[in-house]
Design an enzyme around this catalytic site. Structure first.
Site, PDB file in Angstrom:
ATOM      1  N   GLU A  18      66.200  20.490 143.836  1.00 12.42           N
ATOM      2  CA  GLU A  18      67.650  20.571 144.022  1.00 12.42           C
ATOM      3  C   GLU A  18      68.259  21.450 142.936  1.00 12.42           C
ATOM      4  O   GLU A  18      67.852  21.375 141.785  1.00 12.42           O
ATOM      5  CB  GLU A  18      68.231  19.147 143.920  1.00 12.42           C
ATOM      6  CG  GLU A  18      69.739  19.086 143.967  1.00 12.42           C
ATOM      7  CD  GLU A  18      70.281  17.711 143.583  1.00 12.42           C
ATOM      8  OE1 GLU A  18      70.172  16.779 144.390  1.00 12.42           O
ATOM      9  OE2 GLU A  18      70.837  17.591 142.465  1.00 12.42           O
ATOM     10  N   THR A  49      73.574  21.246 145.830  1.00 12.76           N
ATOM     11  CA  THR A  49      74.581  20.181 145.725  1.00 12.76           C
ATOM     12  C   THR A  49      75.970  20.700 146.091  1.00 12.76           C
ATOM     13  O   THR A  49      76.228  21.907 146.084  1.00 12.76           O
ATOM     14  CB  THR A  49      74.633  19.599 144.297  1.00 12.76           C
ATOM     15  OG1 THR A  49      74.863  20.676 143.382  1.00 12.76           O
ATOM     16  CG2 THR A  49      73.331  18.914 143.941  1.00 12.76           C
ATOM     17  N   HIS A  94      74.326  19.966 150.598  1.00 17.26           N
ATOM     18  CA  HIS A  94      74.851  18.606 150.575  1.00 17.26           C
ATOM     19  C   HIS A  94      76.273  18.675 151.127  1.00 17.26           C
ATOM     20  O   HIS A  94      77.029  19.598 150.809  1.00 17.26           O
ATOM     21  CB  HIS A  94      74.855  18.061 149.148  1.00 17.26           C
ATOM     22  CG  HIS A  94      73.465  17.874 148.609  1.00 17.26           C
ATOM     23  ND1 HIS A  94      73.203  17.265 147.404  1.00 17.26           N
ATOM     24  CD2 HIS A  94      72.254  18.211 149.127  1.00 17.26           C
ATOM     25  CE1 HIS A  94      71.894  17.229 147.204  1.00 17.26           C
ATOM     26  NE2 HIS A  94      71.300  17.814 148.237  1.00 17.26           N
ATOM     27  N   GLY A 125      79.877  11.016 148.367  1.00 15.52           N
ATOM     28  CA  GLY A 125      80.509  11.591 147.176  1.00 15.52           C
ATOM     29  C   GLY A 125      81.167  10.493 146.363  1.00 15.52           C
ATOM     30  O   GLY A 125      81.242   9.339 146.791  1.00 15.52           O
ATOM     31  N   TYR A 179      68.827   4.420 146.991  1.00 16.14           N
ATOM     32  CA  TYR A 179      68.909   4.077 145.564  1.00 16.14           C
ATOM     33  C   TYR A 179      67.889   3.002 145.179  1.00 16.14           C
ATOM     34  O   TYR A 179      68.135   1.800 145.398  1.00 16.14           O
ATOM     35  CB  TYR A 179      70.339   3.589 145.235  1.00 16.14           C
ATOM     36  CG  TYR A 179      71.367   4.641 145.555  1.00 16.14           C
ATOM     37  CD1 TYR A 179      71.806   5.535 144.581  1.00 16.14           C
ATOM     38  CD2 TYR A 179      71.871   4.789 146.857  1.00 16.14           C
ATOM     39  CE1 TYR A 179      72.721   6.529 144.885  1.00 16.14           C
ATOM     40  CE2 TYR A 179      72.774   5.785 147.167  1.00 16.14           C
ATOM     41  CZ  TYR A 179      73.192   6.653 146.178  1.00 16.14           C
ATOM     42  OH  TYR A 179      74.089   7.651 146.491  1.00 16.14           O
ATOM     43  N   LYS A 199      72.969   4.024 158.130  1.00 12.72           N
ATOM     44  CA  LYS A 199      72.912   5.499 158.131  1.00 12.72           C
ATOM     45  C   LYS A 199      71.756   5.974 159.014  1.00 12.72           C
ATOM     46  O   LYS A 199      71.882   6.951 159.750  1.00 12.72           O
ATOM     47  CB  LYS A 199      72.740   6.022 156.688  1.00 12.72           C
ATOM     48  CG  LYS A 199      73.964   5.775 155.805  1.00 12.72           C
ATOM     49  CD  LYS A 199      73.921   6.538 154.491  1.00 12.72           C
ATOM     50  CE  LYS A 199      73.168   5.856 153.386  1.00 12.72           C
ATOM     51  NZ  LYS A 199      73.416   6.434 152.050  1.00 12.72           N
ATOM     52  N   GLN A 210      67.701   8.551 144.697  1.00 16.41           N
ATOM     53  CA  GLN A 210      68.230   8.820 143.367  1.00 16.41           C
ATOM     54  C   GLN A 210      67.045   8.912 142.408  1.00 16.41           C
ATOM     55  O   GLN A 210      65.972   8.334 142.673  1.00 16.41           O
ATOM     56  CB  GLN A 210      69.159   7.659 142.970  1.00 16.41           C
ATOM     57  CG  GLN A 210      69.852   7.820 141.645  1.00 16.41           C
ATOM     58  CD  GLN A 210      70.656   9.104 141.580  1.00 16.41           C
ATOM     59  OE1 GLN A 210      70.081  10.159 141.295  1.00 16.41           O
ATOM     60  NE2 GLN A 210      71.947   9.027 141.843  1.00 16.41           N
ATOM     61  N   LYS A 305      67.812  24.200 135.908  1.00 16.30           N
ATOM     62  CA  LYS A 305      66.975  24.704 134.810  1.00 16.30           C
ATOM     63  C   LYS A 305      65.518  24.467 135.221  1.00 16.30           C
ATOM     64  O   LYS A 305      65.077  23.323 135.342  1.00 16.30           O
ATOM     65  CB  LYS A 305      67.302  23.973 133.509  1.00 16.30           C
ATOM     66  CG  LYS A 305      68.708  24.282 133.023  1.00 16.30           C
ATOM     67  CD  LYS A 305      68.859  23.926 131.556  1.00 16.30           C
ATOM     68  CE  LYS A 305      70.119  24.470 130.939  1.00 16.30           C
ATOM     69  NZ  LYS A 305      71.351  24.061 131.598  1.00 16.30           N
TER      70      LYS A 305
END
Ligand code: FAD
Length: 317
Positions: A18, A49, A94, A125, A179, A199, A210, A305
């Protein structure tokens, strides 16, 4: 190609990651050059994102403050187009409930379809930093499951207004967030899983987790998700800790725990370079164990990065 097709075309663990759009005023060239080394590991897709508006206050000469809405990291859709163009791989934008009404969502999905995007990660969000809680736009979605429903509706030719019904069908593959350490607003894991299932029941075809630093949390999460009757692939999110600041920032921001053995090593570190070394080594061990149990993909939160992700992938793939 759909993420689900990428996953079912192989029984090997894939490599994916990502990135964040650059801050407004910074160049896309630097970002694309930065991630180029990661292409060595053949990522079939890259997530980009989305960052909703933030509110800033501008002081006028008369002393009054003006509340201004601004996006610090615009460009998600453009970056997806650039990635597909440059690297010939899938880009997964996203898409948020926050900041969008249903009409804007519909139009965003039309843009994504027109540029050749096949996958979307549907998310609620968070509230803007200056607001306490998430408030949907007027005629916007309250929860990610409603956004999933709208996207799947368009896949079935259902647009918001009757006259466009039975029109062109999109064919998005929809992913959603999960999560392992529970979403921070959910009063219990069982509650959170009930809505994760919603969902999926509404049409989501895969889950991205996550970040987590203790594989046991992922394994237990997968077990509970399966017990809840959810059968879609669950892609683990991996984040190597790379700075002293992240040691406290990540748990605070993402509501997760760092395991004691990792903390014992991090506490010995004095510099970012030392932290990065420990963080990379920890992530390598995490990834090796996850590959052994054949997770669908190792999905890296690079925060744009690439060097730590490169070092890990070099050891794991
Ligand atoms: P939801 O699935 O809507 O859940 C939010 C909360 O509401 C949960 O506590 C859930 O249990 C509860 N809930 C869900 N449905 C219902 C219902 N019907 N009734 C009552 N309660 C319900 N944020 C960004 O701003 N941009 C990004 O690009 C971004 N990318 C992300 C990528 C991943 C892989 C992950 C894990 C998170 C990402 N986030 C991003 C953060 C995400 O937006 C936040 O975590 C947000 O708070 C929840 O989003 P969600 O889609 O999981 O929400």
């Amino acid at each position: 190609m759909k993420i689900t097709e990428h996953l079912s075309n192989t029984d090997k663990t894939l490599f994916s990651f990502e990135i964040l759009p650059p801050l407004k005023g910074q160049s896309l060239k630097d970002l694309l050059e930065g991630i180029e080394p990661l292409m060595e590991f053949n990522p079939p897709f890259v997530d980009v994102t989305y960052h909703r508006e933030e509110f800033i206050y501008k002081k006028h000469p008369n002393g009054l403050l003006e509340k201004i809405s601004t996006k610090k990291r615009p460009g998600t859709v453009g970056i997806c187009a650039a990635i597909m163009n440059k690297f010939h791989i899938d880009a997964v934008p996203h898409l948020l409930c926050g900041g969008f009404n249903k009409e804007e969502t519909e139009n965003a999905l039309i843009d994504l379809n027109f540029i050749g995007v096949d996958n979307v990660l549907a998310l609620r969000g968070d509230a803007p930093k200056t607001e306490g809680k998430f408030i949907p736009e007027q005629d916007g979605h309250h929860y990610a499951c409603e956004l999933v429903e709208q996207i799947v509706g368009m896949n079935n030719g259902k647009y918001l207004h009757e006259e466009t019904e039975n029109s062109f069908h999109t064919d998005f593959c929809v992913g959603v967030a999960g999560y392992p350490e529970k979403h921070f607003e959910a009063p219990s894991m069982k509650f959170d899983l009930k809505y994760l299932k919603e969902k999926v029941d509404k049409g989501a075809e895969y889950i991205v987790t996550q970040m987590f630093f203790d594989n046991q949390k992922y394994f237990e999460f997968v077990e509970k998700v399966r017990e809840a009757g959810i059968n879609v692939p669950i892609i683990p999110g991996i984040k190597p800790i790379t700075t002293v600041n992240q040691i406290t920032m990540l748990p605070r921001t993402f509501f997760l725990d760092l395991p004691d053995p990792l903390m014992d090593e991090l506490e010995k570190c004095k510099t970012n370079a030392e932290v990065k070394e420990v963080g990379i080594e920890w992530a390598i061990q995490q990834c090796k164990e996850l590959v052994k149990v054949k997770v669908p993909s190792l999905h890296f939160y690079t925060m744009s990065k690439a060097s730590a992700t490169y070092a890990i992938a070099k050891e794991v793939f």
